[in-house]
Write an enzyme that holds these catalytic residues in place. Sequence first.
Site, PDB file in Angstrom:
ATOM      1  N   TYR A 155      69.577  50.015  65.731  1.00 33.99           N
ATOM      2  CA  TYR A 155      70.928  50.440  65.347  1.00 33.99           C
ATOM      3  C   TYR A 155      71.330  49.767  64.031  1.00 33.99           C
ATOM      4  O   TYR A 155      72.139  50.293  63.267  1.00 33.99           O
ATOM      5  CB  TYR A 155      71.932  50.138  66.468  1.00 33.99           C
ATOM      6  CG  TYR A 155      73.175  50.978  66.379  1.00 33.99           C
ATOM      7  CD1 TYR A 155      73.108  52.366  66.405  1.00 33.99           C
ATOM      8  CD2 TYR A 155      74.443  50.403  66.239  1.00 33.99           C
ATOM      9  CE1 TYR A 155      74.247  53.146  66.298  1.00 33.99           C
ATOM     10  CE2 TYR A 155      75.582  51.177  66.144  1.00 33.99           C
ATOM     11  CZ  TYR A 155      75.472  52.546  66.174  1.00 33.99           C
ATOM     12  OH  TYR A 155      76.609  53.327  66.061  1.00 33.99           O
ATOM     13  N   LYS A 162      80.249  49.421  63.104  1.00 33.96           N
ATOM     14  CA  LYS A 162      81.030  49.829  64.279  1.00 33.96           C
ATOM     15  C   LYS A 162      81.891  48.664  64.793  1.00 33.96           C
ATOM     16  O   LYS A 162      82.980  48.889  65.325  1.00 33.96           O
ATOM     17  CB  LYS A 162      80.116  50.338  65.396  1.00 33.96           C
ATOM     18  CG  LYS A 162      79.424  51.666  65.084  1.00 33.96           C
ATOM     19  CD  LYS A 162      80.412  52.815  64.909  1.00 33.96           C
ATOM     20  CE  LYS A 162      79.708  54.172  64.918  1.00 33.96           C
ATOM     21  NZ  LYS A 162      80.610  55.256  64.501  1.00 33.96           N
TER      22      LYS A 162
HETATM   23  P1  NAD Z   1      77.056  64.387  63.871  1.00 34.12           P
HETATM   24  O1  NAD Z   1      75.990  64.327  62.836  1.00 34.12           O
HETATM   25  O2  NAD Z   1      77.216  65.649  64.606  1.00 34.12           O
HETATM   26  O3  NAD Z   1      78.461  63.971  63.261  1.00 34.12           O
HETATM   27  C1  NAD Z   1      78.583  63.018  62.210  1.00 34.12           C
HETATM   28  C2  NAD Z   1      79.635  63.585  61.284  1.00 34.12           C
HETATM   29  O4  NAD Z   1      79.912  62.676  60.215  1.00 34.12           O
HETATM   30  C3  NAD Z   1      79.165  64.905  60.633  1.00 34.12           C
HETATM   31  O5  NAD Z   1      80.082  65.937  60.916  1.00 34.12           O
HETATM   32  C4  NAD Z   1      79.172  64.583  59.148  1.00 34.12           C
HETATM   33  O6  NAD Z   1      79.549  65.682  58.340  1.00 34.12           O
HETATM   34  C5  NAD Z   1      80.244  63.481  59.110  1.00 34.12           C
HETATM   35  N1  NAD Z   1      80.216  62.770  57.835  1.00 34.12           N
HETATM   36  C6  NAD Z   1      79.215  62.025  57.292  1.00 34.12           C
HETATM   37  N2  NAD Z   1      79.561  61.638  56.050  1.00 34.12           N
HETATM   38  C7  NAD Z   1      80.810  62.147  55.817  1.00 34.12           C
HETATM   39  C8  NAD Z   1      81.695  62.110  54.714  1.00 34.12           C
HETATM   40  N3  NAD Z   1      81.381  61.487  53.570  1.00 34.12           N
HETATM   41  N4  NAD Z   1      82.890  62.743  54.818  1.00 34.12           N
HETATM   42  C9  NAD Z   1      83.247  63.409  55.953  1.00 34.12           C
HETATM   43  N5  NAD Z   1      82.428  63.490  57.028  1.00 34.12           N
HETATM   44  C10 NAD Z   1      81.225  62.871  56.950  1.00 34.12           C
HETATM   45  O7  NAD Z   1      76.731  63.175  64.885  1.00 34.12           O
HETATM   46  P2  NAD Z   1      77.569  62.558  66.094  1.00 34.12           P
HETATM   47  O8  NAD Z   1      76.582  61.781  66.864  1.00 34.12           O
HETATM   48  O9  NAD Z   1      78.386  63.596  66.742  1.00 34.12           O
HETATM   49  O10 NAD Z   1      78.513  61.500  65.343  1.00 34.12           O
HETATM   50  C11 NAD Z   1      79.916  61.454  65.512  1.00 34.12           C
HETATM   51  C12 NAD Z   1      80.356  60.019  65.719  1.00 34.12           C
HETATM   52  O11 NAD Z   1      79.872  59.558  66.981  1.00 34.12           O
HETATM   53  C13 NAD Z   1      79.842  59.018  64.686  1.00 34.12           C
HETATM   54  O12 NAD Z   1      80.873  58.094  64.403  1.00 34.12           O
HETATM   55  C14 NAD Z   1      78.709  58.331  65.425  1.00 34.12           C
HETATM   56  O13 NAD Z   1      78.435  57.046  64.915  1.00 34.12           O
HETATM   57  C15 NAD Z   1      79.320  58.274  66.796  1.00 34.12           C
HETATM   58  N6  NAD Z   1      78.420  57.997  67.919  1.00 34.12           N
HETATM   59  C16 NAD Z   1      77.316  58.770  68.139  1.00 34.12           C
HETATM   60  C17 NAD Z   1      76.507  58.512  69.220  1.00 34.12           C
HETATM   61  C18 NAD Z   1      75.263  59.332  69.482  1.00 34.12           C
HETATM   62  O14 NAD Z   1      74.413  58.864  70.246  1.00 34.12           O
HETATM   63  N7  NAD Z   1      75.143  60.526  68.919  1.00 34.12           N
HETATM   64  C19 NAD Z   1      76.809  57.459  70.112  1.00 34.12           C
HETATM   65  C20 NAD Z   1      77.943  56.698  69.870  1.00 34.12           C
HETATM   66  C21 NAD Z   1      78.742  56.965  68.770  1.00 34.12           C
END
Ligand code: NAD
Length: 254
Positions: A155, A162
């Site tokens: 990570y 985070k």
């Molecule tokens: P995802 O790729 O679907 O979403 C990530 C989003 O971030 C995308 O829509 C992307 O366009 C956006 N992004 C990146 N750079 C950007 C910018 N400059 N301006 C505007 N938007 C921007 O993936 P996800 O897993 O749905 O991620 C969403 C959130 O969930 C994130 O904060 C991620 O860290 C968090 N998260 C994910 C997981 C997992 O296992 N997938 C677990 C815990 C937390």
Amino acid sequence: MSALAGKRGLVVGIANEHSIAAGCARAVCAAGAELAATFLNAKAEPYVRAVTDGLACPIVMPCDVREPGQLEAVFARIGRDWGTLDFLLHAVAFAPAEDLHGRVTDCSGEGFGLAMDISCHSFLRMAHLAEPLMPRGGCLMAVTFYGAERVVANYNLMGPVKAALESSVRYVAAELGAKGIRAHAVSPGPIRTRAASGIAHFDTLLEAAARTAPEHQLVTIEDVGALVAFLASDAARHITGTVIPVDGGAHLMA
Ligand code: NAD
């Protein structure tokens, strides 16, 4: 009566139908909310519209938080069209691959700053822009991960980022609480998404989560959506400043 009937929310972070933000958008709309949503750029727009077209989502706008004025334009449009906003979800994260795939000890200042700006400071900017649109209170939500609290293999840089996001949520909750504006971080277990594919050996993380969680199941974007819909509702009106795991209990295990 639907829990979010009459409420209006903004969701930032839909990349495609598999995004956590997509599951949340569907859940809050199913609970009766009206939505505004954003897409990163023209390439992403059709994938975002494939999600929002089926929803009560009259505002769909470009928003790269790195592009000067784009985030401000989204809030200006919400102010013009709706006057007020009831909740928002920040589901945005980015770190340059070369920094994300190395040791935190070695990460560049530039990569650290970029990851913090996009993944953390943009939440503070959203809180700042939302505050005047929430005269009756509201709910600000961000998405975090257990790697903020404990060291999770691979990570890497996103751990400290985070951790800063979770701390930002607590300070925002304290600062805006008197106005009835609540703030939360929801903390899902690993879910296969576009952003997750940037984490090295993500399959190992998925497999470990399914094995160690008391429920022995992975969570889905629908599970995260259900939590977000609850937090945005009046039923959660006196809950603020929390980091809530939605991970089948994986965080309990040593
Ligand atoms: P995802 O790729 O679907 O979403 C990530 C989003 O971030 C995308 O829509 C992307 O366009 C956006 N992004 C990146 N750079 C950007 C910018 N400059 N301006 C505007 N938007 C921007 O993936 P996800 O897993 O749905 O991620 C969403 C959130 O969930 C994130 O904060 C991620 O860290 C968090 N998260 C994910 C997981 C997992 O296992 N997938 C677990 C815990 C937390």
